[in-house]
Design an enzyme around this catalytic site. Sequence first.
Site, PDB file in Angstrom:
ATOM      1  N   SER A 161       0.835  -1.219   0.000  1.00 18.60           N
ATOM      2  CA  SER A 161       0.000   0.000   0.000  1.00 18.60           C
ATOM      3  C   SER A 161       0.863   1.260   0.000  1.00 18.60           C
ATOM      4  O   SER A 161       0.513   2.251  -0.633  1.00 18.60           O
ATOM      5  CB  SER A 161      -0.954   0.000   1.197  1.00 18.60           C
ATOM      6  OG  SER A 161      -0.257   0.203   2.414  1.00 18.60           O
ATOM      7  N   HIS A 164       8.954   3.402   9.004  1.00 18.28           N
ATOM      8  CA  HIS A 164       8.772   2.564  10.190  1.00 18.28           C
ATOM      9  C   HIS A 164       7.562   3.082  10.966  1.00 18.28           C
ATOM     10  O   HIS A 164       7.480   4.288  11.235  1.00 18.28           O
ATOM     11  CB  HIS A 164      10.028   2.614  11.074  1.00 18.28           C
ATOM     12  CG  HIS A 164       9.921   1.777  12.301  1.00 18.28           C
ATOM     13  ND1 HIS A 164      10.050   0.397  12.285  1.00 18.28           N
ATOM     14  CD2 HIS A 164       9.672   2.113  13.596  1.00 18.28           C
ATOM     15  CE1 HIS A 164       9.882  -0.063  13.521  1.00 18.28           C
ATOM     16  NE2 HIS A 164       9.657   0.944  14.325  1.00 18.28           N
TER      17      HIS A 164
HETATM   18  C1  GRF Z   1       2.774  -1.357   7.230  1.00 15.57           C
HETATM   19  O1  GRF Z   1       2.249  -1.690   8.482  1.00 15.57           O
HETATM   20  C2  GRF Z   1       3.896  -0.404   7.419  1.00 15.57           C
HETATM   21  O2  GRF Z   1       3.824   0.214   8.673  1.00 15.57           O
HETATM   22  C3  GRF Z   1       5.138  -1.207   7.346  1.00 15.57           C
HETATM   23  O3  GRF Z   1       4.838  -2.356   6.575  1.00 15.57           O
HETATM   24  C4  GRF Z   1       3.416  -2.604   6.652  1.00 15.57           C
HETATM   25  C5  GRF Z   1       2.855  -2.971   5.319  1.00 15.57           C
HETATM   26  O4  GRF Z   1       3.072  -1.899   4.458  1.00 15.57           O
HETATM   27  N1  GRF Z   1       6.168  -0.395   6.753  1.00 15.57           N
HETATM   28  P1  GRF Z   1       2.569  -1.990   2.906  1.00 15.57           P
HETATM   29  O5  GRF Z   1       1.048  -1.954   2.928  1.00 15.57           O
HETATM   30  O6  GRF Z   1       3.053  -3.323   2.350  1.00 15.57           O
HETATM   31  O7  GRF Z   1       3.162  -0.799   2.245  1.00 15.57           O
END
Ligand code: GRF
Length: 191
Positions: A12, A112
């Site tokens: 995401s 983070h």
């Molecule tokens: C999220 O919880 C973020 O805080 C951490 O990885 C998790 C997934 O991120 N960096 P994404 O949806 O794969 O970008």
Amino acid sequence: KNIVILISGGGSNMAAIAHAAVQGRWAERFNARVAAVISNKPEAGGLKIARGLGIATAAVDHREFAAREDFDAALSREIDKHAPALVVLAGFMRILTPGFVAHYAGRLINIHPSLLPAFPGLHTHRRALEAGCKVAGVTVHQVTTELDHGPILAQAVVPILPDDDAAALAARVLTQEHRIYAQAIEGWLAG
Ligand code: GRF
């Protein structure tokens, strides 16, 4: 300027950055583009999203490598096909070797889900709730050999509400991640 984004899961943050690159006209303004999305997990959902956005993808499966250094070497060979100006870790769940970090020194950033230096490592939302924190947040930082400890580029704060559980807090933080990661990268490009 090629940006390569590394993911391990849903991607995401990668999708938010890819959309910001178009909305913010990074190609026209900075000659910058998201050149590739690479994952250590061939099954990562974010690879499908990237392909749907017309972005080149690759997977370097860490399970195929006995030594961490061998995986990192294979990963950097794949990354360097795009001669990146910036490597963006976005939900990338691998600890990188000092050799890899040194190779991308000054052009390797991470996001983070806590207000570093508080809560480096995993399960940040549960730990913030257990500690009775009133606020939580997210940090964009340069990657160094010390996990979650590099120079901070951007932070955002969210309130912790009385009936929050880890999932509710994670969702509130994730919205801010999407906002400040793209903003931090644009600031880096304009810098
Ligand atoms: C999220 O919880 C973020 O805080 C951490 O990885 C998790 C997934 O991120 N960096 P994404 O949806 O794969 O970008």
